[in-house]
Design a protein around this motif. Structure first.
Motif, PDB file in Angstrom:
ATOM      1  N   TYR A  67     -13.685  -1.182   1.393  1.00 25.85           N
ATOM      2  CA  TYR A  67     -13.660   0.282   1.423  1.00 25.85           C
ATOM      3  C   TYR A  67     -12.400   0.795   0.753  1.00 25.85           C
ATOM      4  O   TYR A  67     -11.289   0.397   1.087  1.00 25.85           O
ATOM      5  N   ARG A  68     -12.569   1.686  -0.203  1.00 23.03           N
ATOM      6  CA  ARG A  68     -11.432   2.313  -0.870  1.00 23.03           C
ATOM      7  C   ARG A  68     -11.712   3.811  -0.918  1.00 23.03           C
ATOM      8  O   ARG A  68     -12.830   4.232  -1.203  1.00 23.03           O
ATOM      9  N   VAL A  69     -10.688   4.599  -0.643  1.00 19.31           N
ATOM     10  CA  VAL A  69     -10.887   6.059  -0.637  1.00 19.31           C
ATOM     11  C   VAL A  69     -11.155   6.500  -2.079  1.00 19.31           C
ATOM     12  O   VAL A  69     -10.502   6.036  -3.008  1.00 19.31           O
ATOM     13  N   PHE A  87       1.046   3.837   9.222  1.00 17.54           N
ATOM     14  CA  PHE A  87       0.218   2.712   9.683  1.00 17.54           C
ATOM     15  C   PHE A  87       0.995   1.955  10.759  1.00 17.54           C
ATOM     16  O   PHE A  87       2.176   1.652  10.567  1.00 17.54           O
ATOM     17  N   SER A 144       1.280   8.816   5.182  1.00 17.46           N
ATOM     18  CA  SER A 144       0.537   8.047   6.186  1.00 17.46           C
ATOM     19  C   SER A 144       1.503   7.254   7.040  1.00 17.46           C
ATOM     20  O   SER A 144       2.608   6.922   6.619  1.00 17.46           O
ATOM     21  N   LYS A 194       1.898   1.603  -3.478  1.00 21.33           N
ATOM     22  CA  LYS A 194       0.767   1.939  -4.369  1.00 21.33           C
ATOM     23  C   LYS A 194       0.288   3.375  -4.196  1.00 21.33           C
ATOM     24  O   LYS A 194      -0.078   4.047  -5.149  1.00 21.33           O
ATOM     25  N   TYR A 195       0.270   3.824  -2.946  1.00 23.96           N
ATOM     26  CA  TYR A 195      -0.334   5.132  -2.683  1.00 23.96           C
ATOM     27  C   TYR A 195       0.689   6.245  -2.467  1.00 23.96           C
ATOM     28  O   TYR A 195       0.405   7.239  -1.810  1.00 23.96           O
ATOM     29  N   GLY A 203      -7.030  -3.145  -6.658  1.00 24.26           N
ATOM     30  CA  GLY A 203      -7.242  -3.530  -5.258  1.00 24.26           C
ATOM     31  C   GLY A 203      -8.700  -3.823  -5.000  1.00 24.26           C
ATOM     32  O   GLY A 203      -9.573  -3.309  -5.699  1.00 24.26           O
ATOM     33  N   PHE A 204      -8.933  -4.658  -4.013  1.00 20.29           N
ATOM     34  CA  PHE A 204     -10.297  -5.040  -3.647  1.00 20.29           C
ATOM     35  C   PHE A 204     -10.807  -4.225  -2.471  1.00 20.29           C
ATOM     36  O   PHE A 204     -11.968  -4.343  -2.096  1.00 20.29           O
ATOM     37  N   GLY A 205      -9.887  -3.492  -1.840  1.00 21.63           N
ATOM     38  CA  GLY A 205     -10.284  -2.855  -0.579  1.00 21.63           C
ATOM     39  C   GLY A 205     -10.410  -3.913   0.504  1.00 21.63           C
ATOM     40  O   GLY A 205     -11.210  -3.791   1.426  1.00 21.63           O
ATOM     41  N   ILE A 217     -11.221   2.809   6.286  1.00 26.50           N
ATOM     42  CA  ILE A 217     -10.373   2.052   5.343  1.00 26.50           C
ATOM     43  C   ILE A 217     -10.107   0.623   5.818  1.00 26.50           C
ATOM     44  O   ILE A 217      -9.666  -0.212   5.048  1.00 26.50           O
ATOM     45  N   ASP A 250       4.888   6.380   5.051  1.00 28.72           N
ATOM     46  CA  ASP A 250       5.212   6.749   3.667  1.00 28.72           C
ATOM     47  C   ASP A 250       4.986   8.236   3.482  1.00 28.72           C
ATOM     48  O   ASP A 250       4.512   8.927   4.386  1.00 28.72           O
ATOM     49  N   ASN A 276       0.842  -1.201   0.000  1.00 26.06           N
ATOM     50  CA  ASN A 276       0.000   0.000   0.000  1.00 26.06           C
ATOM     51  C   ASN A 276       0.876   1.250   0.000  1.00 26.06           C
ATOM     52  O   ASN A 276       0.577   2.228  -0.697  1.00 26.06           O
ATOM     53  N   GLY A 324      -7.321  -5.589   1.693  1.00 25.60           N
ATOM     54  CA  GLY A 324      -6.034  -5.758   2.364  1.00 25.60           C
ATOM     55  C   GLY A 324      -6.067  -5.311   3.811  1.00 25.60           C
ATOM     56  O   GLY A 324      -5.695  -6.064   4.719  1.00 25.60           O
ATOM     57  N   LEU A 325      -6.542  -4.089   4.051  1.00 25.50           N
ATOM     58  CA  LEU A 325      -6.542  -3.569   5.428  1.00 25.50           C
ATOM     59  C   LEU A 325      -7.590  -4.265   6.279  1.00 25.50           C
ATOM     60  O   LEU A 325      -7.419  -4.437   7.478  1.00 25.50           O
TER      61      LEU A 325
HETATM   62  P1  ADP Z   1      -6.810  -1.756  -1.663  1.00 22.68           P
HETATM   63  O1  ADP Z   1      -5.436  -1.214  -1.592  1.00 22.68           O
HETATM   64  O2  ADP Z   1      -6.912  -3.050  -2.345  1.00 22.68           O
HETATM   65  O3  ADP Z   1      -7.771  -0.756  -2.188  1.00 22.68           O
HETATM   66  P2  ADP Z   1      -6.721  -1.831   1.250  1.00 22.68           P
HETATM   67  O4  ADP Z   1      -7.708  -2.422   2.184  1.00 22.68           O
HETATM   68  O5  ADP Z   1      -5.343  -2.291   1.373  1.00 22.68           O
HETATM   69  O6  ADP Z   1      -7.317  -2.082  -0.191  1.00 22.68           O
HETATM   70  O7  ADP Z   1      -6.782  -0.270   1.448  1.00 22.68           O
HETATM   71  C1  ADP Z   1      -8.044   0.367   1.505  1.00 22.68           C
HETATM   72  C2  ADP Z   1      -7.922   1.802   1.049  1.00 22.68           C
HETATM   73  O8  ADP Z   1      -7.145   2.534   2.000  1.00 22.68           O
HETATM   74  C3  ADP Z   1      -7.174   1.967  -0.259  1.00 22.68           C
HETATM   75  O9  ADP Z   1      -8.034   1.829  -1.358  1.00 22.68           O
HETATM   76  C4  ADP Z   1      -6.629   3.379  -0.132  1.00 22.68           C
HETATM   77  O10 ADP Z   1      -7.630   4.296  -0.522  1.00 22.68           O
HETATM   78  C5  ADP Z   1      -6.383   3.541   1.368  1.00 22.68           C
HETATM   79  N1  ADP Z   1      -4.955   3.327   1.720  1.00 22.68           N
HETATM   80  C6  ADP Z   1      -4.392   2.208   2.194  1.00 22.68           C
HETATM   81  N2  ADP Z   1      -3.079   2.378   2.434  1.00 22.68           N
HETATM   82  C7  ADP Z   1      -2.806   3.662   2.108  1.00 22.68           C
HETATM   83  C8  ADP Z   1      -1.616   4.465   2.144  1.00 22.68           C
HETATM   84  N3  ADP Z   1      -0.466   3.983   2.557  1.00 22.68           N
HETATM   85  N4  ADP Z   1      -1.738   5.736   1.740  1.00 22.68           N
HETATM   86  C9  ADP Z   1      -2.912   6.254   1.325  1.00 22.68           C
HETATM   87  N5  ADP Z   1      -4.067   5.547   1.269  1.00 22.68           N
HETATM   88  C10 ADP Z   1      -4.014   4.272   1.663  1.00 22.68           C
END
Ligand code: ADP
Length: 545
Positions: free
Chosen positions: A466-468, A509, A507, A423-424, A478-480, A461, A448, A420, A482-483
């Motif tokens: 849930y995805r932002v 985490f 962010s 990716k982000y 992504g499926f939303g 999240i 990050d 993540n 992972g978290l």
């Molecule tokens: P996915 O990455 O498959 O969408 P996750 O459950 O891992 O699913 O994350 C959910 C959402 O949280 C992501 O879609 C993203 O919007 C937000 N997110 C997760 N990690 C980060 C990060 N490091 N920085 C910014 N946004 C994040």
């Protein structure tokens, strides 16, 4: 006028007055006392009782004149016996009565209370006067009185049943889990139960009398008040029942998704008289179904991408007319392997979610080094990070205390946080991984300098799917999940996971895992040789700038 005639007239007048007074009475207890007092007075009696049949037909005394309630029970068999032998009481009966009541009784008359040819009970009047038996005239007057009394008693009983049923109905409505309201002929609220108060935030004292559209304004897709633009009750050709559903905003700003069912009452000319409305809060189901829809669209999109890449590469390689160089074949096969791996990972995470929901995610606990796990994960992901101009900075000393947890599953948590972070973070930058100890737990933190998570999304999240909603959501696969899975794993190991973040600044985490050696009382939380430093890119509290 002869005295006899004058007496009769007086009797009739009294009877008339009593009748009209009786029929005005609807309270059964007061009516019965009134009837028995009037019967005793009308027949110049000494005392009297009134007995009514219950649902099984048994006679019970309900009221009496000049006979204390303690004697009623003893009198009841006498009333039942008396009905069999008509109007004349035997000397034995009179003896029994004297014994029970302790008054000298010389005459008894029983008046049958009839309503629609059915006996509903008896009035017994007792006289102690010597040599004054009930005359035929007395009997006539009393039986006319009894007819009136029977009507009045039946009405009062019906009224009592109605009141009881109304109270019963009101209690059911009040205690209903669903919201219930009643509308009058002008679409105004006339009844509003507790569930409605809870759902709408309106107190019934304020809601009653207001138009339904004002209190329970269902919104259309376009955010208009459905009740004002297309009232379900005023739609042309609407039958005796109709439905509506949509979002409502409670008085305190809460949004609820409701489903209303209307049962409409009309008169013979089809004019609207009112409606009974059942309102069900289906917010949770609505969210679930929206989640399912999101899930299906996300899943089909996410799974289709690797499958179409694999297919495209395989088709290209399979073309008979082209001869491929060995390195081209190797490269293409490598892409196929990577995409197949991604597909496997995605399928595994879906399986994990369903296992987790079935409570069937067993943990295999062992003692291991967090340093080693993170070091291996960073090494594995380094090439992917490098492609995005990201460097991993591992700030955990090799001798960091061991943890006790499921290694494979914790690896998934770390991989998820690190991927993540890659990716982000579209503009690249360092991703730092550090560890600290707190109250018997190891806290692992991944920071990050990416897009960050808006405050309103931070608690969500970790929810399923849930995805932002931002540009990256569309660009990044992504499926939303992972978290969501990360939180499930961490919490199953009695840890916690959380995020601190600022939009466009990055962010941080963190999650906790139990340390293998429990904390010794008085032990310092400080790990002297651990490099947990705040870089110039972080604020004093450690959150990224
Ligand atoms: P996915 O990455 O498959 O969408 P996750 O459950 O891992 O699913 O994350 C959910 C959402 O949280 C992501 O879609 C993203 O919007 C937000 N997110 C997760 N990690 C980060 C990060 N490091 N920085 C910014 N946004 C994040």
């Amino acid at each position: 006028m002869p005295e006899y005639e004058a007496g009769r007239l007086r009797h009739h007048e009294t009877l008339l007055q009593i009748s009209s007074a009786m029929t005005a009475q609807l309270d059964i207890t007061s009516l019965l006392s009134f009837v028995i007092d009037a019967a005793v007075e009308l027949s110049a009696g000494t005392a009297g009782v009134i007995a009514l049949r219950d649902e099984s037909g048994t006679l019970h005394i309900h009221a009496a004149a000049h006979i204390p309630a303690v004697h009623w029970h003893a009198l009841e068999p006498f009333v039942a016996h008396f009905q069999d032998i008509g109007y004349s009481a035997t000397e034995n009966d009179l003896q029994d009565l004297r014994l029970i009541l302790d008054i000298s009784i010389r005459h008894v008359t029983a008046l049958s209370l009839h309503y629609l040819n059915t006996n509903i009970g008896y009035i017994l009047v007792f006289r102690s006067a010597v040599n004054v038996a009930f005359s035929t005239d007395d009997q006539h007057i009393l039986s006319a009185f009894a007819d009136q009394a029977a009507i009045a008693v039946t009405n009062a009983r019906l009224f009592q049943t109605l009141v009881r049923e109304k109270q019963h109905l009101a209690a059911i409505v009040e205690q209903s889990i669903d919201g219930v309201m009643i509308l009058d002929g002008r679409w105004r609220i006339s009844a509003f139960n507790r569930a409605m108060e809870h759902l709408t935030g309106w107190d019934r004292s304020e809601a009653i009398g207001r138009p339904c559209a004002e209190v329970v304004g269902i919104e259309t897709q376009r955010g208009e008040n459905l009740c004002r633009v297309d009232c379900p009750l005023q739609r042309p050709h609407v039958g005796s029942t109709t439905n509506a559903e949509g979002w409502i905003t409670a008085r305190d700003g809460r949004r609820r998704y409701i489903q209303s069912s209307y049962t409409i009452q009309r008169d013979a000319a089809h004019h609207f008289l009112g409606a009974f409305v059942n309102v069900r809060d289906i917010t949770q189901q609505r969210i679930e179904s929206e989640t399912q829809n999101t899930f299906i669209s996300v899943i089909s999109h996410e799974l289709k991408t690797p499958v179409s890449i694999i297919r495209a590469y395989a088709e290209t390689l399979a073309r008979p007319e082209v001869t491929w160089r060995p390195e081209q074949v190797r490269e293409s096969l490598q892409v196929i392997i990577e995409e197949a791996d991604r597909l496997t990972d995605e399928i595994n995470s879906l399986l994990d979610v369903s296992r987790f929901q079935l409570n069937a995610m067993p943990l295999e606990l062992s003692t291991w080094s967090i340093y080693e796990l993170i070091e291996q994960t960073c090494t594995r992901l380094a090439p992917q990070a490098a492609q995005h101009d990201i460097t991993f900075e591992l700030r955990i000393p090799p001798e960091f205390p061991l943890v006790i947890a499921d290694r494979n599953r914790t690896r998934l948590v770390c991989e998820n946080l690190l991927t993540n972070a890659i990716k982000y973070s579209p503009s690249g930058g360092p991703v730092r991984i550090s560890a600290s100890k707190d109250n018997g737990m190891a806290i692992i933190t991944v920071s990050d300098q990416g897009v960050g998570v808006p405050p309103e999304d931070q608690s969500r999240i970790f929810d399923r799917f849930y995805r932002v909603d931002n540009r990256l959501r569309r660009e990044q696969q992504g499926f939303g999940l992972g978290l969501y899975l990360a939180r499930a794993i961490v919490e199953a190991q009695h840890g916690q996971i959380w995020v601190e973040s600022r939009v466009n600044h990055g962010s941080r985490f963190s999650f906790s895992v139990p340390l293998a050696v429990p904390k010794i009382a008085g032990e310092s939380e400080h790990v002297p040789d651990m490099i947990i430093e705040l870089s110039k890119d972080t604020n004093n509290d450690g959150t990224p700038r």
